[in-house]
Design a protein around this motif. Structure first.
Motif, short mmCIF file in Angstrom:
data_model
loop_
_atom_site.label_atom_id
_atom_site.label_comp_id
_atom_site.label_asym_id
_atom_site.label_seq_id
_atom_site.Cartn_x
_atom_site.Cartn_y
_atom_site.Cartn_z
N SER A 22 32.37 22.86 37.13
CA SER A 22 33.87 22.07 37.02
C SER A 22 35.08 22.77 36.94
N ASP A 23 34.97 24.07 36.43
CA ASP A 23 36.37 24.90 36.48
C ASP A 23 35.91 26.19 36.70
N ALA A 26 36.61 29.01 33.92
CA ALA A 26 36.10 29.00 32.65
C ALA A 26 35.07 30.00 32.56
N LEU A 27 34.78 30.50 31.10
CA LEU A 27 33.89 31.28 30.87
C LEU A 27 32.46 30.61 30.25
N VAL A 28 31.32 31.08 30.36
CA VAL A 28 30.20 30.38 29.63
C VAL A 28 30.02 31.46 28.43
N SER A 374 44.03 33.06 37.70
CA SER A 374 43.56 31.62 37.70
C SER A 374 43.53 31.18 39.21
N SER A 375 42.69 30.16 39.34
CA SER A 375 42.60 29.68 40.83
C SER A 375 42.11 28.30 40.93
N ASP A 376 43.01 27.60 41.63
CA ASP A 376 42.54 26.18 41.76
C ASP A 376 41.68 25.69 43.09
N ALA A 377 41.46 27.01 43.71
CA ALA A 377 40.38 26.66 44.83
C ALA A 377 39.10 26.05 44.54
N LEU A 401 32.14 31.27 43.07
CA LEU A 401 33.52 31.81 42.79
C LEU A 401 34.57 31.24 43.35
N PRO A 402 35.90 31.00 43.07
CA PRO A 402 36.93 30.46 43.66
C PRO A 402 36.90 30.71 45.15
N GLY A 403 37.32 29.61 45.93
CA GLY A 403 37.00 30.07 47.45
C GLY A 403 38.12 30.89 47.91
N ASP A 404 39.21 31.11 47.17
CA ASP A 404 40.31 31.96 47.78
C ASP A 404 40.32 33.36 47.26
#
Length: 461
Positions: A22-23, A26-28, A374-377, A401-404
């Protein structure tokens, strides 16, 4: 146009346990050292920004959380309070780490002359060192006996004779344990399951070789047979394997006492405790493991009507594995169309199989996170790969991973403390990365990065 892969729809391209987060920032927690956090997308450990550390030491680099290592060492020391806990140096060993091990009250297990050298340079008391290995030379054994190593785990009839001869020449009585195979194959990769019969370690219980080894040791006045040693594999989460192994090993323990009139005071159950590399892994706490394993041993001893021997274990990965992670810089990013029209993003980094051979060697799974921002992608299905000239040079097979994600980003891979630096190589003439310890807002290099001079020092032209 290639489609992205939505949650639960992996078209055979990824394992079923992998789910889109969902984010993606975030770290697990279970995958990372205890002090690891994200601050505005930037990964921190030991009170320091990872980006600030690598700005000074460059990438790739192994970052080791000293407080996390010590905390895990203490957890095994206290959880297995009635045991001798030997840190398995093969997982990762340096002079600094050997000192931490000694300072936290643990013993140390080595399996080569080089590892023994590190332990001695660190000031580890020789009596608290155990020496493993299936082919120790007479020279190695002479040094170990001369230094006063607390126990040597013998692995063959040839070695029994070698140790006995060396100890007799030096005028000492050397404590030894017999490595046995209990015929138990733990639920792990074939190449790291070490207790089944068809493998190089130890004496078979079922064939009678282990009993004959005990007889052989007892013929030598220069040897002190302390007990049996059993190791059933690596990356194990289920204690049922120990139950079967303990039954067979303790039966032999009782047979030696009854038939050879030698009551061995010790029993070593080995290591192999698993850690979390991905979200599918659920490791137990040391105290819980201790309670379960002790109950198994006590039940078997009661059934055999024998006294419980003094127990020891050998965690390595379970202490250092999650305390360390590797940081890389992204070099290139490309999207590849898969069968069925899905796509996978290939993220190439400045390291690879030379600093972590386990994915290529054992098909091991790892995780990853964007560490420098951080990334919102929208997350995309990604594969983190190295820079080596091998198609099998994969660092992380499956991750979102973030798409950007882009060149210049930092990617961090957790769980590389065990066997990452220990098994690192100079493949493609790569320089092995440094190990950087971080604690209380400060860092120090405990193993420096190799240089071109190091690389060429042994090349005689």
């Amino acid at each position: 146009m290639a489609r992205s892969v939505p949650p639960g729809d992996f078209a055979g391209t990824s394992p079923v346990w992998l789910r889109e987060p969902s984010d993606a920032n975030a770290l697990v927690p279970v995958l990372w050292p205890r002090t690891a956090t994200k601050v505005d997308g930037l990964l921190h450990v030991g009170g320091m920004s990872v980006a600030d550390v690598v700005a000074n030491v460059n990438t790739p680099a192994y970052l080791l959380d000293e407080e996390d290592f010590r905390t895990r060492a203490r957890a095994f020391r206290d959880g297995f309070a009635d045991y001798d806990v030997y840190y398995a140096g093969k997982a990762f060993l340096s002079v600094a780490v050997a000192r931490w091990v000694a300072e936290e009250g643990l013993c140390l297990d080595v399996c080569s002359d080089g590892e023994l050298s590190v332990a001695l340079r660190a000031g580890v008391e020789p009596a608290r060192i155990g020496y493993h290995g299936n082919n120790k030379s007479a020279m190695e054994l002479r040094r170990a006996v001369h230094e006063g190593v607390g126990r040597i785990i013998v692995d063959s009839f040839h070695e029994i004779e070698r140790v006995a001869d060396v100890a007799a020449q030096l005028g000492v009585r050397q404590p030894v344990m017999i490595r046995v195979t209990a015929g138990v194959e733990a639920h792990t990769h074939e190449f790291i399951a070490t207790a089944h019969e068809d493998q190089k370690f130890g004496f078979s219980i079922s064939s009678g070789d282990a009993y004959e080894a005990a007889k052989a040791v007892l013929t030598h006045a220069s040897l002190d047979l302390r007990g049996l040693h059993s190791h059933i594999g690596s990356q194990i989460f289920d204690t049922s394997g120990w139950e079967v192994a303990a039954r067979r090993v303790l039966a032999l323990h009782a047979q030696i006492a009854n038939e050879l009139n030698h009551a061995m005071p010790e029993l070593d159950l080995g290591g192999g405790f698993g850690i979390a590399y991905t979200t599918q892994d659920d490791p137990a706490e040391p105290a819980d493991l201790a309670a379960r394993i002790t109950a198994i041993v006590e039940a078997e001893c009661h059934a055999l009507r024998i006294a419980k021997p003094h127990l020891s274990i050998e965690p390595g990965r379970a202490i250092v594995g999650s305390s360390m992670f590797t940081v890389y810089t992204v070099g290139t990013v490309k999207s590849v169309t898969l069968d069925g029209g899905a796509s996978r993003t290939y993220v190439s980094v400045d390291g690879g199989m030379s600093d972590n051979i386990r994915p290529a060697l054992y098909d091991a799974d790892y995780s990853a996170t964007l560490a420098s921002r951080s990334s919102d992608a929208t997350p995309v299905l990604a594969r983190v790969v190295g820079k080596h000239c091998e198609s099998g040079d994969i660092v992380v097979k499956h991750e979102f991973l973030p798409g950007d994600v882009a060149p210049g980003d930092l990617i961090a891979v957790p769980g590389t403390g065990a066997y990452g630096r220990s098994m690192a190589s100079n493949y493609n003439h790569a320089l092995r990365p440094p190990v950087v310890a971080v604690k209380d807002g400060e860092y120090r290099v405990i193993v420096r990065r190799e240089t071109e001079d190091d690389l060429l020092a042994t090349d005689m032209g």
